[in-house]
Design a protein around this motif. Structure first.
Motif, PDB file in Angstrom:
ATOM      1  N   ALA A  13      41.467 -32.714 -28.759  1.00 20.16           N
ATOM      2  CA  ALA A  13      40.625 -33.837 -29.174  1.00 20.16           C
ATOM      3  C   ALA A  13      39.427 -34.044 -28.260  1.00 20.16           C
ATOM      4  N   GLU A  14      39.496 -33.512 -27.042  1.00 17.04           N
ATOM      5  CA  GLU A  14      38.359 -33.589 -26.121  1.00 17.04           C
ATOM      6  C   GLU A  14      37.463 -32.367 -26.225  1.00 17.04           C
ATOM      7  N   ARG A  15      37.715 -31.543 -27.235  1.00 16.42           N
ATOM      8  CA  ARG A  15      36.941 -30.330 -27.526  1.00 16.42           C
ATOM      9  C   ARG A  15      37.093 -29.267 -26.443  1.00 16.42           C
ATOM     10  N   LYS A  16      38.198 -29.306 -25.743  1.00 16.29           N
ATOM     11  CA  LYS A  16      38.508 -28.276 -24.761  1.00 16.29           C
ATOM     12  C   LYS A  16      39.444 -27.261 -25.390  1.00 16.29           C
ATOM     13  N   VAL A  17      39.340 -26.016 -24.943  1.00 16.30           N
ATOM     14  CA  VAL A  17      40.123 -24.943 -25.558  1.00 16.30           C
ATOM     15  C   VAL A  17      41.599 -25.082 -25.194  1.00 16.30           C
ATOM     16  N   TYR A  18      42.442 -25.107 -26.237  1.00 21.22           N
ATOM     17  CA  TYR A  18      43.885 -25.051 -26.032  1.00 21.22           C
ATOM     18  C   TYR A  18      44.368 -23.611 -26.129  1.00 21.22           C
ATOM     19  N   GLY A  19      43.809 -22.870 -27.073  1.00 21.78           N
ATOM     20  CA  GLY A  19      44.230 -21.477 -27.276  1.00 21.78           C
ATOM     21  C   GLY A  19      43.294 -20.780 -28.236  1.00 21.78           C
ATOM     22  N   HIS A  61      44.426 -19.246 -21.570  1.00 22.45           N
ATOM     23  CA  HIS A  61      44.901 -19.950 -22.760  1.00 22.45           C
ATOM     24  C   HIS A  61      45.956 -19.153 -23.523  1.00 22.45           C
ATOM     25  N   ARG A  62      46.602 -19.825 -24.472  1.00 27.47           N
ATOM     26  CA  ARG A  62      47.601 -19.191 -25.321  1.00 27.47           C
ATOM     27  C   ARG A  62      46.951 -18.446 -26.485  1.00 27.47           C
ATOM     28  N   GLY A  63      47.660 -17.439 -26.995  1.00 36.48           N
ATOM     29  CA  GLY A  63      47.185 -16.688 -28.145  1.00 36.48           C
ATOM     30  C   GLY A  63      48.120 -16.867 -29.321  1.00 36.48           C
ATOM     31  N   PHE A  64      47.579 -17.247 -30.473  1.00 33.90           N
ATOM     32  CA  PHE A  64      48.354 -17.398 -31.705  1.00 33.90           C
ATOM     33  C   PHE A  64      48.237 -16.107 -32.506  1.00 33.90           C
ATOM     34  N   ILE A  65      49.373 -15.520 -32.898  1.00 32.32           N
ATOM     35  CA  ILE A  65      49.369 -14.252 -33.630  1.00 32.32           C
ATOM     36  C   ILE A  65      50.154 -14.403 -34.931  1.00 32.32           C
ATOM     37  N   ASN A  66      49.547 -13.980 -36.039  1.00 31.75           N
ATOM     38  CA  ASN A  66      50.166 -14.096 -37.356  1.00 31.75           C
ATOM     39  C   ASN A  66      51.365 -13.149 -37.514  1.00 31.75           C
ATOM     40  N   PHE A  67      52.424 -13.678 -38.129  1.00 29.90           N
ATOM     41  CA  PHE A  67      53.637 -12.892 -38.369  1.00 29.90           C
ATOM     42  C   PHE A  67      54.018 -12.942 -39.838  1.00 29.90           C
ATOM     43  N   THR A  68      54.280 -11.763 -40.400  1.00 32.07           N
ATOM     44  CA  THR A  68      54.838 -11.670 -41.739  1.00 32.07           C
ATOM     45  C   THR A  68      56.360 -11.806 -41.654  1.00 32.07           C
ATOM     46  N   ARG A  69      57.017 -11.829 -42.803  1.00 36.06           N
ATOM     47  CA  ARG A  69      58.476 -11.919 -42.818  1.00 36.06           C
ATOM     48  C   ARG A  69      59.102 -10.719 -42.108  1.00 36.06           C
ATOM     49  N   ALA A  77      58.568  -9.949 -32.341  1.00 34.78           N
ATOM     50  CA  ALA A  77      57.941 -10.858 -31.374  1.00 34.78           C
ATOM     51  C   ALA A  77      58.368 -10.567 -29.944  1.00 34.78           C
ATOM     52  N   LEU A  78      59.483  -9.888 -29.774  1.00 31.77           N
ATOM     53  CA  LEU A  78      59.966  -9.582 -28.425  1.00 31.77           C
ATOM     54  C   LEU A  78      59.016  -8.645 -27.676  1.00 31.77           C
ATOM     55  N   LEU A  79      58.044  -8.056 -28.402  1.00 31.42           N
ATOM     56  CA  LEU A  79      57.004  -7.262 -27.747  1.00 31.42           C
ATOM     57  C   LEU A  79      56.058  -8.146 -26.929  1.00 31.42           C
ATOM     58  N   LEU A  80      56.059  -9.442 -27.232  1.00 29.78           N
ATOM     59  CA  LEU A  80      55.061 -10.352 -26.681  1.00 29.78           C
ATOM     60  C   LEU A  80      55.666 -11.301 -25.647  1.00 29.78           C
ATOM     61  N   ASP A  81      54.847 -11.724 -24.714  1.00 28.50           N
ATOM     62  CA  ASP A  81      55.261 -12.637 -23.652  1.00 28.50           C
ATOM     63  C   ASP A  81      55.337 -14.063 -24.214  1.00 28.50           C
ATOM     64  N   PRO A  82      56.508 -14.711 -24.171  1.00 32.76           N
ATOM     65  CA  PRO A  82      56.635 -16.067 -24.730  1.00 32.76           C
ATOM     66  C   PRO A  82      55.842 -17.118 -23.960  1.00 32.76           C
ATOM     67  N   ASP A  83      55.447 -16.823 -22.726  1.00 31.96           N
ATOM     68  CA  ASP A  83      54.646 -17.772 -21.949  1.00 31.96           C
ATOM     69  C   ASP A  83      53.165 -17.701 -22.302  1.00 31.96           C
ATOM     70  N   VAL A  84      52.793 -16.700 -23.098  1.00 32.30           N
ATOM     71  CA  VAL A  84      51.377 -16.509 -23.447  1.00 32.30           C
ATOM     72  C   VAL A  84      51.130 -16.688 -24.936  1.00 32.30           C
ATOM     73  N   PHE A  85      52.040 -16.183 -25.765  1.00 32.87           N
ATOM     74  CA  PHE A  85      51.767 -16.106 -27.200  1.00 32.87           C
ATOM     75  C   PHE A  85      52.564 -17.117 -28.018  1.00 32.87           C
ATOM     76  N   TYR A 111      60.228 -18.932 -27.233  1.00 34.19           N
ATOM     77  CA  TYR A 111      58.984 -18.699 -27.963  1.00 34.19           C
ATOM     78  C   TYR A 111      58.560 -19.982 -28.676  1.00 34.19           C
ATOM     79  N   LEU A 112      57.259 -20.210 -28.770  1.00 32.41           N
ATOM     80  CA  LEU A 112      56.722 -21.318 -29.546  1.00 32.41           C
ATOM     81  C   LEU A 112      56.374 -20.809 -30.944  1.00 32.41           C
TER      82      LEU A 112
END
Length: 411
Positions: A13-19, A61-69, A77-85, A111-112
């Motif tokens: 809301a303060e226009r700062k980057v979250y991810g 910052h965090r990275g959001f990555i799209n996942f299919t079924r 997702a286990l390829l990715l770091d849960p503290d980053v993605f 994971y988030l």
């Protein structure tokens, strides 16, 4: 490089980057079948980030990555770091037993999870209950529908994210509705001020910008303007005395620094130094985007057959957001600067204005939006390969992150 990789900012809301949401696809510009949502694609993405450096792409910052079924239920997702993605589950994924079980496994491993294009349908409630982020598309929902979602799902552990927010009015409305994160290009839209409303502190910086891009480069007038900005003097002397130059003796004056750097380097450095100051009352991501565009355009100069125009390409990318940074019409601002005709055309006129300069700029602009088909067309027009474009854009992203971090240290 086997992957085209771009990023879109997610702001608070303060226009700062979250991810950043990471947009990616195969680098095969011809015959793309739009099906790279499989494990092989994610492995390429993971390898690209690891080899190039995750922090060079995402900063802190965090990275959001799209996942299919398929990606979800196979535990890719286990390829990715849960503290980053953040695992972003596409709206096409149905909440069946396997999907819910996969989400629970990911939650146990910290994971988030984010739900993309959430519409509040009852069938998706089990997924929403497990999510850390709900992404609600402003183009697909009404004000009433969004309020229903906010009232039902608003809880301390959940972040509500409004996506495709394209104007200041939509940003304000999303804030009022209860959203706390925002994705879209609203922060790049200009808000035109009257001449008297432009803050006074920007006056001298605008004069410096005009002076370095005047028809004739006048060291005396430029030195006088720089002297009025103590922080700029300090940064210039720090820069010219850095280890990168390796002078035999210390450089102690503005005039000496300018003489050693020369006209082109002074134009480039002062443009980089003044624009962040001019944008000090604007979202930080605005400056970062301008820097990324500038560097990406510059790095593509040689491959695009514009080896002698790298500075012009740099300025085209940097000035593309000048209207938003300063709050005055772009044409009025460019009228005060002496720029090549094709640079002005690329910035002011619709395609195909600006010749090859315009085409390079539009390629970079479409790349940052993930408009891959348009990128394909422009790449073919310019004779560029996907591998070169992807590599140069990643290099530009890394450079922009580094320069931006230096600004925060030195300003």
């Amino acid at each position: 490089m086997d992957l085209l990789l771009a990023r879109q900012p997610i702001l608070d809301a303060e226009r700062k980057v979250y991810g950043y949401e990471l947009l990616h696809r195969s680098s095969r510009l011809d015959g793309f079948d739009n099906s790279d949502g499989d494990r092989a694609s994610l492995e390429v993405l993971s390898n690209t980030l690891l080899s190039f450096g995750i922090r060079k792409v995402l900063g802190k910052h965090r990275g959001f990555i799209n996942f299919t079924r398929e990606l979800l239920v196979n535990d890719t997702a286990l390829l990715l770091d849960p503290d980053v993605f953040v695992i972003e589950i596409l709206e096409t994924v149905q909440p069946d037993v396997e999907v819910i079980a996969a989400c629970r496994r990911l939650r146990k491993k910290n994971y988030l999870l984010a739900l993309d294009d959430f519409l509040g349908r009852e069938a998706f409630h089990p997924l929403a209950a497990a999510a850390d982020f709900l992404k609600v598309d402003f183009r697909l929902t009404s004000h009433h529908e969004r309020l229903k979602i906010v009232r039902r799902y608003n809880r301390p552990t959940l972040r509500l994210l409004a996506e495709k927010v394209e104007t200041e009015q939509e940003f304000s409305l999303a804030c009022q509705e209860g959203f706390t994160l925002f994705q879209g290009f609203f922060f790049l839209r200009p808000e035109i001020l009257s001449q008297r409303e432009v803050p006074a502190f920007k006056g001298n910086l605008l004069r410096i910008l005009a002076e370095i891009h005047a028809e004739e480069f006048d060291f005396g007038r430029l030195e006088d303007l720089i002297k009025r900005e103590p922080s700029l003097v300090l940064r210039l002397l720090r820069y010219v005395n850095s280890a990168a130059f390796g002078w035999n003796s210390k450089i102690g004056s503005i005039r000496q620094a300018m003489a050693l750097l020369g006209e082109d380097e002074m134009r480039r450095w002062l443009t980089l130094a003044t624009l962040p100051a001019l944008a000090s009352d604007r979202p930080e991501e605005l400056v970062r985007t301008a820097m990324l565009r500038a560097r990406a355009c510059e790095l593509l100069a040689i491959e695009a057959g514009l080896a002698g125009r790298s500075l012009d390409l740099f300025l085209t990318g940097m000035f593309s957001l000048l209207e938003t940074i300063i709050g005055r019409p772009l044409k009025d601002l460019l009228d005060e600067l002496f720029l090549p005709g094709d640079v002005r055309q690329a910035l002011l006129e619709p395609p195909p204005a600006g010749g090859r300069i315009g085409s390079v700029f539009r390629l970079v602009e479409n790349y940052e939006k993930g408009e891959w088909e348009r990128v394909t067309d422009l790449a073919k027009e310019l004779g560029l390969t996907a591998e070169n474009i992807a590599q140069r854009y990643l290099e530009a992203t890394s450079w922009a992150e580094e320069i931006f971090s230096q600004i925060h240290v030195t300003v």
